[in-house]
Design a protein around this motif. Sequence first.
Motif, PDB file in Angstrom:
ATOM      1  N   ALA A 167     -27.847 136.983  -0.195  1.00 26.33           N
ATOM      2  CA  ALA A 167     -28.661 138.828   0.302  1.00 26.33           C
ATOM      3  C   ALA A 167     -29.759 138.576  -0.407  1.00 26.33           C
ATOM      4  O   ALA A 167     -30.244 137.503  -1.417  1.00 26.33           O
ATOM      5  CB  ALA A 167     -27.333 139.353  -0.492  1.00 26.33           C
ATOM      6  N   GLY A 168     -29.886 139.717   0.146  1.00 27.59           N
ATOM      7  CA  GLY A 168     -31.772 140.143  -0.524  1.00 27.59           C
ATOM      8  C   GLY A 168     -31.997 140.010   0.884  1.00 27.59           C
ATOM      9  O   GLY A 168     -32.216 139.900   1.785  1.00 27.59           O
ATOM     10  N   ASP A 169     -34.453 139.302   0.073  1.00 31.35           N
ATOM     11  CA  ASP A 169     -35.116 139.660   1.382  1.00 31.35           C
ATOM     12  C   ASP A 169     -35.162 137.952   1.742  1.00 31.35           C
ATOM     13  O   ASP A 169     -35.795 136.772   0.970  1.00 31.35           O
ATOM     14  CB  ASP A 169     -36.078 140.283   0.988  1.00 31.35           C
ATOM     15  CG  ASP A 169     -37.652 139.315   1.534  1.00 31.35           C
ATOM     16  OD1 ASP A 169     -37.597 139.941   2.927  1.00 31.35           O
ATOM     17  OD2 ASP A 169     -39.027 140.097   1.082  1.00 31.35           O
ATOM     18  N   ILE A 170     -33.498 137.905   2.848  1.00 38.96           N
ATOM     19  CA  ILE A 170     -33.647 136.432   2.977  1.00 38.96           C
ATOM     20  C   ILE A 170     -34.257 136.072   4.234  1.00 38.96           C
ATOM     21  O   ILE A 170     -34.746 136.943   5.549  1.00 38.96           O
ATOM     22  CB  ILE A 170     -32.720 136.315   2.854  1.00 38.96           C
ATOM     23  CG1 ILE A 170     -31.326 137.075   4.027  1.00 38.96           C
ATOM     24  CG2 ILE A 170     -31.927 136.527   1.971  1.00 38.96           C
ATOM     25  CD1 ILE A 170     -29.787 136.397   4.075  1.00 38.96           C
ATOM     26  N   GLY A 171     -34.858 134.920   5.022  1.00 36.45           N
ATOM     27  CA  GLY A 171     -35.287 134.472   6.072  1.00 36.45           C
ATOM     28  C   GLY A 171     -34.190 133.663   7.208  1.00 36.45           C
ATOM     29  O   GLY A 171     -32.976 132.384   6.512  1.00 36.45           O
ATOM     30  N   THR A 172     -33.479 134.046   8.361  1.00 41.18           N
ATOM     31  CA  THR A 172     -32.253 133.494   8.704  1.00 41.18           C
ATOM     32  C   THR A 172     -33.109 132.785   9.798  1.00 41.18           C
ATOM     33  O   THR A 172     -33.141 132.864  10.962  1.00 41.18           O
ATOM     34  CB  THR A 172     -31.141 133.717   8.769  1.00 41.18           C
ATOM     35  OG1 THR A 172     -30.365 134.332   7.250  1.00 41.18           O
ATOM     36  CG2 THR A 172     -30.044 132.956   8.762  1.00 41.18           C
TER      37      THR A 172
END
Length: 401
Positions: A167-172
């Motif tokens: 979780a968080g400020d993530i890129g997927t």
Amino acid sequence: MAAASAAADIEARFELDLAPGAGLTSAQIVVRQGDGALRELVLDGTRLEKVTGDGQVRVDGKRVRWLPPAGGGTLSYRVPLSHRRQGTSAPGNDAYVGETFAIFRGDDAFPVTSWRRARGSTLDGELAIGLPRGWSLITPYLPNALGRLPIRNPGTRLPRPIGWIIAGDIGTRRDTIAGIEITVSAPRGLRMERIAMLGLLRWTLPELVAPLTGGKERPPGSRYLNIVAAAEPMWLGALSAPNSLFVHADRPLISENGTSTVVHEMVHVLLADLDTPRDQDWIDEGLAEYLSLRALRDSGTISAARYEATIASFRRWGGQAKSLRTAASSGPVTARAVAVFHDLDAELRQASGGKQTVATLVRGFLDQDRQASLASLRAAAGKVTGKLPRALRAAAVPGLD
């Protein structure tokens, strides 16, 4: 709960409230039921704090035993999710809640060890995680039409949260490979080759899935895989869990010795239901390294010459292993196990005209839900070769007879 869960005798909602950098994270398990179908829920209470709940809550040493009311109730506690990995030479966390991202396993937050239920009762689970503003969430579970996260674990595992969560400020990045929907996620701003990882899996995963499944359609709980990555302060390694795996962002996709951490852990995910004796971890680790190497070779990702050179180096290293009997295989033990499975594969192929391999042998254990021990490997392989394979004789697998 989702409509599909309405008929269950027991509905358990696992709730977590993430906060940036929190030392303790609030969690609760909310149970809805009728006629007291859930008699008792037991958790590992080693790291749980401020445990309270409806009905009876008993803290017995390192265990928390919850006896919920007949109509259901709530168990609440706080848990320190951040955790340093123990027993390794390389420092780092195997769970972490920071200011901009969090990575942990579902069982870090909900360490359920056992249930006691009414005979024949059914149980549905759902995961719900509260997020700080601006954070995103990826779990081992796909959301339903209502945006909820029904828990569908592979095999016969009960519907409790397990596997890796980020979780968080993530890129997927997402792709579907060999019938499996795969996500690769990491904090934004981190140098993480998400597309390259998906490319590596696009080459190698079909070489693993086809022989291990025999063309059978994978069950719904096994059609999704969540790969999470991060750098500091996470441990410089990789760890698999059902339907998910963690890999440190600095790990190369393919190492200088021709092996791949990601593909190795992928094998562990695919073989999550393979039962092996506790003191024969050489089977688990040897299969993961051998089958991943074979997939790299058969897909053309590495050359046949490089594959043979890697096997030769494992054979030399494995010569140092005096016994394969261990509950935690590593180093020379795993290296020797790789050579064992390489040699066994060659014998199986020769005896069957290429129709039988180590992968098809393992598939038999999975299909029949049988334990894969040295004795059962010898028996299964002997049916193919007509004799005890040289690769499984006492001299080749020391310390087990």
